[in-house]
Design a protein around this motif. Sequence first.
Motif, PDB file in Angstrom:
ATOM      1  N   SER A  54     -11.638  32.111  -9.152  1.00  0.00           N
ATOM      2  CA  SER A  54     -11.273  32.603  -7.824  1.00  0.00           C
ATOM      3  C   SER A  54     -12.547  32.780  -7.009  1.00  0.00           C
ATOM      4  CB  SER A  54     -10.511  33.922  -7.922  1.00  0.00           C
ATOM      5  OG  SER A  54     -11.287  34.877  -8.601  1.00  0.00           O
ATOM      6  N   PRO A  55     -12.489  32.460  -5.717  1.00  0.00           N
ATOM      7  CA  PRO A  55     -13.688  32.581  -4.890  1.00  0.00           C
ATOM      8  C   PRO A  55     -14.062  34.042  -4.663  1.00  0.00           C
ATOM      9  CG  PRO A  55     -11.831  31.880  -3.569  1.00  0.00           C
ATOM     10  CD  PRO A  55     -11.366  31.910  -4.984  1.00  0.00           C
ATOM     11  N   VAL A  56     -15.358  34.297  -4.618  1.00  0.00           N
ATOM     12  CA  VAL A  56     -15.872  35.629  -4.326  1.00  0.00           C
ATOM     13  C   VAL A  56     -16.258  35.638  -2.860  1.00  0.00           C
ATOM     14  CG1 VAL A  56     -17.674  37.312  -4.824  1.00  0.00           C
ATOM     15  CG2 VAL A  56     -16.708  35.947  -6.671  1.00  0.00           C
ATOM     16  N   ILE A  57     -15.662  36.532  -2.092  1.00  0.00           N
ATOM     17  CA  ILE A  57     -15.919  36.593  -0.652  1.00  0.00           C
ATOM     18  C   ILE A  57     -17.002  37.633  -0.399  1.00  0.00           C
ATOM     19  CG2 ILE A  57     -14.932  37.079   1.602  1.00  0.00           C
ATOM     20  CD1 ILE A  57     -12.226  36.200   0.397  1.00  0.00           C
ATOM     21  N   ASP A  58     -18.064  37.184   0.229  1.00  0.00           N
ATOM     22  CA  ASP A  58     -19.174  38.070   0.565  1.00  0.00           C
ATOM     23  C   ASP A  58     -18.925  38.618   1.968  1.00  0.00           C
ATOM     24  OD1 ASP A  58     -21.534  39.430   0.655  1.00  0.00           O
ATOM     25  OD2 ASP A  58     -22.797  37.655   0.898  1.00  0.00           O
ATOM     26  N   LYS A  59     -18.608  39.910   2.058  1.00  0.00           N
ATOM     27  CA  LYS A  59     -18.264  40.504   3.354  1.00  0.00           C
ATOM     28  C   LYS A  59     -19.435  40.496   4.320  1.00  0.00           C
ATOM     29  CE  LYS A  59     -14.558  43.408   1.611  1.00  0.00           C
ATOM     30  NZ  LYS A  59     -14.036  44.765   1.461  1.00  0.00           N
ATOM     31  N   ALA A  60     -20.621  40.726   3.809  1.00  0.00           N
ATOM     32  CA  ALA A  60     -21.804  40.732   4.688  1.00  0.00           C
ATOM     33  C   ALA A  60     -22.019  39.352   5.299  1.00  0.00           C
ATOM     34  CB  ALA A  60     -23.034  41.160   3.900  1.00  0.00           C
ATOM     35  N   ALA A  61     -21.840  38.314   4.502  1.00  0.00           N
ATOM     36  CA  ALA A  61     -22.019  36.955   5.016  1.00  0.00           C
ATOM     37  C   ALA A  61     -20.943  36.625   6.040  1.00  0.00           C
ATOM     38  CB  ALA A  61     -21.986  35.953   3.871  1.00  0.00           C
ATOM     39  N   GLU A  62     -19.728  37.059   5.788  1.00  0.00           N
ATOM     40  CA  GLU A  62     -18.630  36.818   6.735  1.00  0.00           C
ATOM     41  C   GLU A  62     -18.914  37.513   8.072  1.00  0.00           C
ATOM     42  OE1 GLU A  62     -15.677  35.074   6.573  1.00  0.00           O
ATOM     43  OE2 GLU A  62     -16.433  34.182   4.728  1.00  0.00           O
ATOM     44  N   GLU A  63     -19.384  38.767   8.009  1.00  0.00           N
ATOM     45  CA  GLU A  63     -19.691  39.496   9.241  1.00  0.00           C
ATOM     46  C   GLU A  63     -20.840  38.839  10.000  1.00  0.00           C
ATOM     47  OE1 GLU A  63     -20.396  43.539   8.145  1.00  0.00           O
ATOM     48  OE2 GLU A  63     -18.322  43.873   7.523  1.00  0.00           O
ATOM     49  N   ALA A  64     -21.847  38.391   9.276  1.00  0.00           N
ATOM     50  CA  ALA A  64     -22.977  37.724   9.923  1.00  0.00           C
ATOM     51  C   ALA A  64     -22.521  36.432  10.588  1.00  0.00           C
ATOM     52  CB  ALA A  64     -24.073  37.431   8.904  1.00  0.00           C
ATOM     53  N   LYS A  65     -21.636  35.720   9.935  1.00  0.00           N
ATOM     54  CA  LYS A  65     -21.116  34.466  10.490  1.00  0.00           C
ATOM     55  C   LYS A  65     -20.327  34.736  11.772  1.00  0.00           C
ATOM     56  CE  LYS A  65     -18.270  30.566   9.096  1.00  0.00           C
ATOM     57  NZ  LYS A  65     -17.415  30.027   8.039  1.00  0.00           N
ATOM     58  N   LYS A  66     -19.464  35.766  11.753  1.00  0.00           N
ATOM     59  CA  LYS A  66     -18.692  36.112  12.943  1.00  0.00           C
ATOM     60  C   LYS A  66     -19.609  36.526  14.093  1.00  0.00           C
ATOM     61  CE  LYS A  66     -14.428  37.543  10.663  1.00  0.00           C
ATOM     62  NZ  LYS A  66     -13.535  38.673  10.369  1.00  0.00           N
ATOM     63  N   LYS A  67     -20.641  37.303  13.759  1.00  0.00           N
ATOM     64  CA  LYS A  67     -21.581  37.757  14.787  1.00  0.00           C
ATOM     65  C   LYS A  67     -22.298  36.567  15.418  1.00  0.00           C
ATOM     66  CE  LYS A  67     -25.356  41.009  15.504  1.00  0.00           C
ATOM     67  NZ  LYS A  67     -26.265  41.985  14.895  1.00  0.00           N
ATOM     68  N   LYS A  68     -22.685  35.615  14.597  1.00  0.00           N
ATOM     69  CA  LYS A  68     -23.374  34.422  15.097  1.00  0.00           C
ATOM     70  C   LYS A  68     -22.455  33.626  16.019  1.00  0.00           C
ATOM     71  CE  LYS A  68     -25.887  30.367  13.514  1.00  0.00           C
ATOM     72  NZ  LYS A  68     -26.304  29.562  12.359  1.00  0.00           N
ATOM     73  N   GLU A  69     -21.188  33.477  15.645  1.00  0.00           N
ATOM     74  CA  GLU A  69     -20.233  32.752  16.483  1.00  0.00           C
ATOM     75  C   GLU A  69     -20.048  33.448  17.828  1.00  0.00           C
ATOM     76  OE1 GLU A  69     -16.687  32.452  14.179  1.00  0.00           O
ATOM     77  OE2 GLU A  69     -17.500  30.857  12.882  1.00  0.00           O
ATOM     78  N   GLU A  70     -19.967  34.786  17.817  1.00  0.00           N
ATOM     79  CA  GLU A  70     -19.811  35.537  19.064  1.00  0.00           C
ATOM     80  C   GLU A  70     -21.027  35.357  19.960  1.00  0.00           C
ATOM     81  OE1 GLU A  70     -19.008  39.566  17.989  1.00  0.00           O
ATOM     82  OE2 GLU A  70     -17.009  39.109  17.202  1.00  0.00           O
ATOM     83  N   GLU A  71     -22.226  35.357  19.369  1.00  0.00           N
ATOM     84  CA  GLU A  71     -23.441  35.165  20.160  1.00  0.00           C
ATOM     85  C   GLU A  71     -23.463  33.785  20.794  1.00  0.00           C
ATOM     86  OE1 GLU A  71     -26.632  35.914  17.441  1.00  0.00           O
ATOM     87  OE2 GLU A  71     -26.378  38.094  17.535  1.00  0.00           O
ATOM     88  N   GLU A  72     -23.010  32.780  20.062  1.00  0.00           N
ATOM     89  CA  GLU A  72     -22.955  31.424  20.615  1.00  0.00           C
ATOM     90  C   GLU A  72     -21.978  31.347  21.774  1.00  0.00           C
ATOM     91  OE1 GLU A  72     -22.045  28.804  17.405  1.00  0.00           O
ATOM     92  OE2 GLU A  72     -24.016  29.042  16.469  1.00  0.00           O
ATOM     93  N   LYS A  73     -20.826  32.017  21.643  1.00  0.00           N
ATOM     94  CA  LYS A  73     -19.847  32.029  22.722  1.00  0.00           C
ATOM     95  C   LYS A  73     -20.419  32.705  23.968  1.00  0.00           C
ATOM     96  CE  LYS A  73     -15.641  31.925  19.942  1.00  0.00           C
ATOM     97  NZ  LYS A  73     -14.454  32.674  19.524  1.00  0.00           N
ATOM     98  N   GLU A  74     -21.112  33.831  23.762  1.00  0.00           N
ATOM     99  CA  GLU A  74     -21.717  34.544  24.892  1.00  0.00           C
ATOM    100  C   GLU A  74     -22.769  33.667  25.567  1.00  0.00           C
ATOM    101  OE1 GLU A  74     -23.212  38.355  23.706  1.00  0.00           O
ATOM    102  OE2 GLU A  74     -21.259  39.015  22.960  1.00  0.00           O
ATOM    103  N   LYS A  75     -23.538  32.966  24.788  1.00  0.00           N
ATOM    104  CA  LYS A  75     -24.580  32.092  25.342  1.00  0.00           C
ATOM    105  C   LYS A  75     -23.957  30.994  26.194  1.00  0.00           C
ATOM    106  CE  LYS A  75     -28.428  29.178  23.912  1.00  0.00           C
ATOM    107  NZ  LYS A  75     -29.136  28.585  22.773  1.00  0.00           N
TER     108      LYS A  75
END
Length: 196
Positions: A54-75
């Motif tokens: 079963s895949p192990v989901i890294d919450k910190a990595a998921e949050e960092a990924k979401k934050k990066k996507e939001e920054e790109e949208k804002e840009k």
Amino acid sequence: MSFQNVYTLRKVAENAAKSCEVCFKPSSSVLITAENKDFFYICPSHLKDKGFASPVIDKAAEEAKKKKEEEEKEKKLKEEVERVKREYEEKKKKKEKEKKDGKDEKDKDKEKKKDEKETDSKDDKDKDDKDDKDDKDDKDDKKDKAPNTDEPRVFALQKFVYQQRLEKRRQIEIAKRNRERMAAPGYFPSVPKGAP
């Protein structure tokens, strides 16, 4: 000698592929522990099986990924706002320039109609260009995101499979110890030297 039940998926070159641990078909995917104590080749299709891992989901990595996507949208949004502001300023300057020239009202009406037609056609071209650019950006984003989101990289084996890996590791250790003992000079008894 035990190790954690956290395996990372790695890829090797196709010419270095070895047989899968489950089905014995050539595979270029390898599951390896963080300490490099255990590794084995596995087909990607087996990783999708919930009975195997079963895949192990890294919450910190998921949050960092979401934050990066939001920054790109804002840009992108800021760039779009700046572009619209520049267009507005250009149109405003153009109108002020026309007022200063002091043209007749008839000429102004004709130019307005002409400008409206041109701006409509420019707007249509801008929209088409923008749509093309957005489509290209979306395709690029999809290409960039595809390797990261298609399959997880960290897995935890099911309890039964993990126990098998531990047992196999123990057997390897025992075999290694036995070989070392057999290579030692005092392991086998010596031939009797006296008369019977």
